[in-house]
Design a protein around this motif. Structure first.
Motif, PDB file in Angstrom:
ATOM      1  N   SER A 127      38.369  32.143  36.436  1.00 36.72           N
ATOM      2  CA  SER A 127      37.264  31.281  36.883  1.00 36.72           C
ATOM      3  C   SER A 127      37.533  30.695  38.271  1.00 36.72           C
ATOM      4  O   SER A 127      36.638  30.588  39.105  1.00 36.72           O
ATOM      5  CB  SER A 127      37.038  30.148  35.876  1.00 36.72           C
ATOM      6  N   ARG A 128      38.796  30.292  38.506  1.00 36.48           N
ATOM      7  CA  ARG A 128      39.130  29.712  39.815  1.00 36.48           C
ATOM      8  C   ARG A 128      38.957  30.752  40.920  1.00 36.48           C
ATOM      9  O   ARG A 128      38.430  30.464  41.984  1.00 36.48           O
ATOM     10  CB  ARG A 128      40.559  29.186  39.801  1.00 36.48           C
ATOM     11  N   ASP A 162      36.619  30.808  44.297  1.00 39.36           N
ATOM     12  CA  ASP A 162      37.063  31.166  45.650  1.00 39.36           C
ATOM     13  C   ASP A 162      36.178  32.262  46.249  1.00 39.36           C
ATOM     14  O   ASP A 162      35.862  32.231  47.446  1.00 39.36           O
ATOM     15  CB  ASP A 162      38.524  31.653  45.613  1.00 39.36           C
TER      16      ASP A 162
END
Length: 583
Positions: free
Chosen positions: A550-551, A555
Motif C-alpha cells: 500500500s505504501r 509513492d
C-alpha cells in the motif's frame, strides 16, 4: 405500463447525465407542449432549435421512444425525450392516487373526453370541424380530397392521385435531413391513400399509379438526404403494393414485362425489385417468356468485361437479371456462361468455382479456381487460395495446400494467417516444425521493420514485438508473451490484455505492465484517456494492496502527480484515487 418504466433515474440512465440535465432545462423553460397520454403512449411537442415531435411508449416491457431530432434518428435517447418524460412525471405526481383513502377522482383521459364531445355533435358541426382542420393540415386535406374523388368515381380519380403524387414529391432545391421527415410524411400519406385502392375493382388503377409514384420518388431522391432510409422504406412499400395489385389485376403480361424490365434497368436507385422472379405469378408463362426475350436482347449488346473496364451500372443490372433467370431455371451451365462474361477479378473465378461446388461438380470447381490463381498471379484473392487449400486437402495434395497457406503468411505475417497455417499444418501432422519456421519468419519481419528507414522514419527504430505477443496470447503461452513484451515496444491493448491474464499468477508482472501503459495513455490529454488511465491505476492499487504494498502504491500516485501536474483534469481524478486509497 409507463408508470413502471418512467422515473427520473430511468430517464437519466437512458440519456446520460448531460442529455438528462438539458432535458430538465427544456422542461423548466416551458419547451414541452401538447402533452397527450393515450393507453400506454405519451406524445408531445418540444420547442428547441426546431419543433420536435416526441413519442414515448411501452415497448413490451421497455421504454420505446421516437423523436424527430437528428440525435434520436441516430438511435440515442435525446434531451427532448427526457423533457417529455419529466413532464409526464410532473403531471403524474400532481394527480392524487385513486382509491377509497384519497376519495379523489381518477385522472381523466383527454382522448375519451374529446370522443364523447364529438359523439354529441350534429353532423354539420363535425363537418365544419374537419374542414377547419384541413385548412391547417395539408396531409389531412390531401387524404380527404382523394377519398372524395374516389367516392365520386369517373376518370378524375387517377388524375387526382397523380396530382397528389406530384405535390408530395415536388422539391425546390435540396431536401436536407432537417426537412426530410416532413417530405417523407407527405409521400407516406399518398401511399396510405393508394393502399385503399388494393381492391379487385381498382387494382388496375393502383398498378398504374404505383408505377408513377415509384418513378417520381426515385427521381426525387437525387435531391434528398435520405440517410435514415425513410424515403427508401416508403418506396419499398409502394413496390409491395404494386406487386399485390399486379397479382390481383392480372394486366397484359407482355406489356407488364416490358414495364418491369424498363424499371429494373433504368430507375436511378433500384429501391424496389422488378425482376421476373419476383413477379412470376403476375407475369405467367407468357410474361416470363417475354421478359427473358427482353433481357437476352439487351445481354447480347454487352461485350465481355475486361479488368481495365470501369464499373457500368447498366451492365451490372442486366447481368443480375440474367443471373436471376438462370438461377430460377436451375441451369448451372447457363449461369456459369453468364458469370464468365465478367472475369475482371480473381473473385469472379471463385464465384464460379463455388457454383460448381454447389452443383456437386468438384473437378470443374477446382479447374476454375486454378484458372483464377493463374489469371491473377500478382493480385490473388486469399479467399480463392483458401478454397484451393481445402480442395487440395480433400485430394491429398498436401504439399500444395501447405505451400498456398505459407504464401499467405509469408506475404503478410498476421495472426489470422498464422492461425490458417496452424490449422493446415495441424491436419497434416507437421505443426511443430512449421511453427518453428513461422516464428522465425515473425522474428525476421520484426527485425526488418525495425531496420527499415524511409522518408517518415529516417532512422532505425526499436523493434515492435506486437505480433509475437499476439501469437503468444493466442497460444496461451503467457511466459513467451511476457518475454516478447520486454524485448521491445508493443501495442498498448495487447499489454493490457497480457496484464489482465497475469493478475492472478504473476501480480507483480501485471503491475509492471499496467504502469508501463499508463503514461502514454495520459499523454493523449483528453478526458476519455484520463478515465482509462484511472481504471488501470485502480487495478494497480488493488494488486499492490493485495501484495502488502500500500505504501508503494502511495509513492506511485505521488510520482504520477509530479509527472502530470499540468494536466489538471487528470490530477483531480488521481486525487480521488488517493482519497479512496487512504484508510
Amino acid at each position: 405500463m409507463l408508470v413502471e418504466l418512467i422515473s427520473r433515474a430511468a430517464l437519466e440512465d437512458l440519456a446520460g447525465t448531460t442529455a438528462f440535465q438539458r432535458g430538465a432545462q427544456y422542461l423548466a423553460g416551458g419547451a414541452v407542449g401538447r402533452l397527450r397520454v393515450t393507453n400506454d403512449k405519451i406524445t408531445a411537442r418540444v420547442e428547441g432549435t426546431e419543433t420536435y415531435q416526441v413519442e414515448l411508449r411501452d415497448g413490451g416491457g421497455d421504454l420505446a421512444y421516437d423523436c424527430t431530432c437528428p440525435r434520436a434518428a441516430d438511435g440515442y435517447f435525446c434531451k427532448h425525450c427526457v423533457a417529455v418524460g419529466l413532464a409526464w412525471l410532473a403531471d403524474n405526481s400532481a394527480v392524487p392516487k385513486s382509491g377509497a383513502a384519497s376519495g379523489k377522482k381518477k385522472q381523466r383521459d383527454p382522448v375519451r373526453d374529446i370522443k364523447a364531445y364529438l359523439t354529441a355533435q350534429a353532423p354539420e358541426t363535425l363537418i365544419d370541424l374537419v374542414l377547419d382542420a384541413t385548412q391547417r393540415d395539408e396531409r389531412l386535406y390531401q387524404s380527404l380530397l382523394l377519398k372524395a374523388e374516389r367516392r365520386g368515381g369517373g376518370g378524375n380519380v387517377a388524375n387526382a392521385f397523380r396530382r397528389a403524387i406530384d405535390d408530395a414529391t415536388r422539391i425546390h432545391g435540396f431536401v436536407d435531413w432537417r426537412e426530410v421527415r416532413t417530405y417523407a410524411g407527405n409521400i407516406d400519406q399518398v401511399a396510405d391513400s393508394l393502399a385503399e385502392l388494393l381492391k379487385p375493382d381498382t387494382a388496375a388503377t393502383l398498378v398504374e399509379l404505383a408505377e408513377y409514384a415509384i418513378e417520381q420518388v426515385e427521381n426525387s431522391l437525387e435531391q434528398v438526404d435520405d440517410s435514415n432510409g425513410e424515403i427508401g422504406g416508403i418506396a419499398c412499400r409502394l413496390g409491395e403494393l404494386h406487386l399485390k395489385a399486379c397479382t390481383m389485376a392480372r394486366p397484359d403480361p407482355a406489356a407488364l414485362a416490358e414495364r418491369l424490365f424498363r424499371f429494373e434497368t433504368t430507375l436511378p436507385f433500384g429501391l424496389c425489385s422488378f425482376d421476373a422472379i419476383t413477379y412470376r405469378n403476375a407475369l405467367g408463362k407468357e410474361g416470363l417468356r417475354h421478359y427473358r426475350e427482353l433481357a437476352e436482347a439487351e445481354w447480347r449488346k454487352l461485350k465481355p468485361r475486361a479488368a481495365k473496364d470501369k464499373y457500368d451500372a447498366h451492365r451490372s443490372r442486366v447481368t443480375r437479371i440474367m443471373e436471376r433467370l438462370a438461377e430460377a431455371s436451375g441451369d448451372v451451365e447457363e449461369l456459369v456462361a453468364i458469370k464468365s462474361r465478367d472475369l475482371s477479378s480473381c473473385y469472379s473465378y471463385l464465384d464460379i468455382a463455388e457454383i460448381w461446388t454447389k452443383a456437386k461438380q468438384p473437378d470443374k470447381a477446382l479447374e476454375w479456381a486454378e484458372r483464377g490463381l493463374k489469371a491473377f498471379p500478382k493480385h490473388p484473392d486469399n479467399r480463392l487460395r483458401d478454397f484451393l487449400v481445402a480442395a487440395y486437402l480433400k485430394r491429398k495434395r498436401n504439399d500444395e495446400a501447405l505451400q498456398l497457406t505459407w504464401i499467405q503468411f509469408d506475404e503478410r505475417p498476421f495472426l489470422e494467417h498464422y492461425k490458417k497455417l496452424h490449422d493446415v499444418a495441424g491436419k497434416l501432422g507437421v505443426w511443430p516444425e512449421q511453427r518453428d519456421r513461422a516464428l522465425a519468419r515473425v522474428a525476421e519481419e520484426i527485425a526488418r521493420e525495425a531496420s527499415t528507414s524511409s522518408r517518415w522514419k529516417p532512422k532505425p527504430s526499436t523493434p515492435n514485438y506486437s505480433l509475437r505477443v499476439e501469437i503468444a496470447l493466442w497460444e496461451k503461452d503467457l511466459n513467451a508473451a511476457w518475454v516478447s513484451a520486454q524485448d521491445g515496444i508493443c501495442n498498448r491493448n495487447l499489454l493490457i490484455t497480457l496484464a489482465g491474464k497475469l493478475e492472478f499468477s504473476r501480480p507483480n508482472d501485471a503491475v509492471s505492465l499496467y504502469r508501463r501503459v499508463v503514461p502514454p495513455i495520459v499523454e493523449q490529454t483528453n478526458n476519455a484517456a484520463y478515465d482509462e488511465a484511472i481504471k488501470l491505476i485502480r487495478k494497480v492499487g488493488g494488486l499492490m494492496k493485495a501484495q502488502g504494498q500500500s505504501r508503494k502504491f502511495g509513492d506511485y500516485l505521488a510520482e504520477l502527480r509530479v509527472q502530470f501536474k499540468p494536466k489538471r483534469n487528470f490530477i483531480k481524478l488521481l486525487d480521488g484515487v488517493a482519497r479512496s486509497a487512504t484508510p
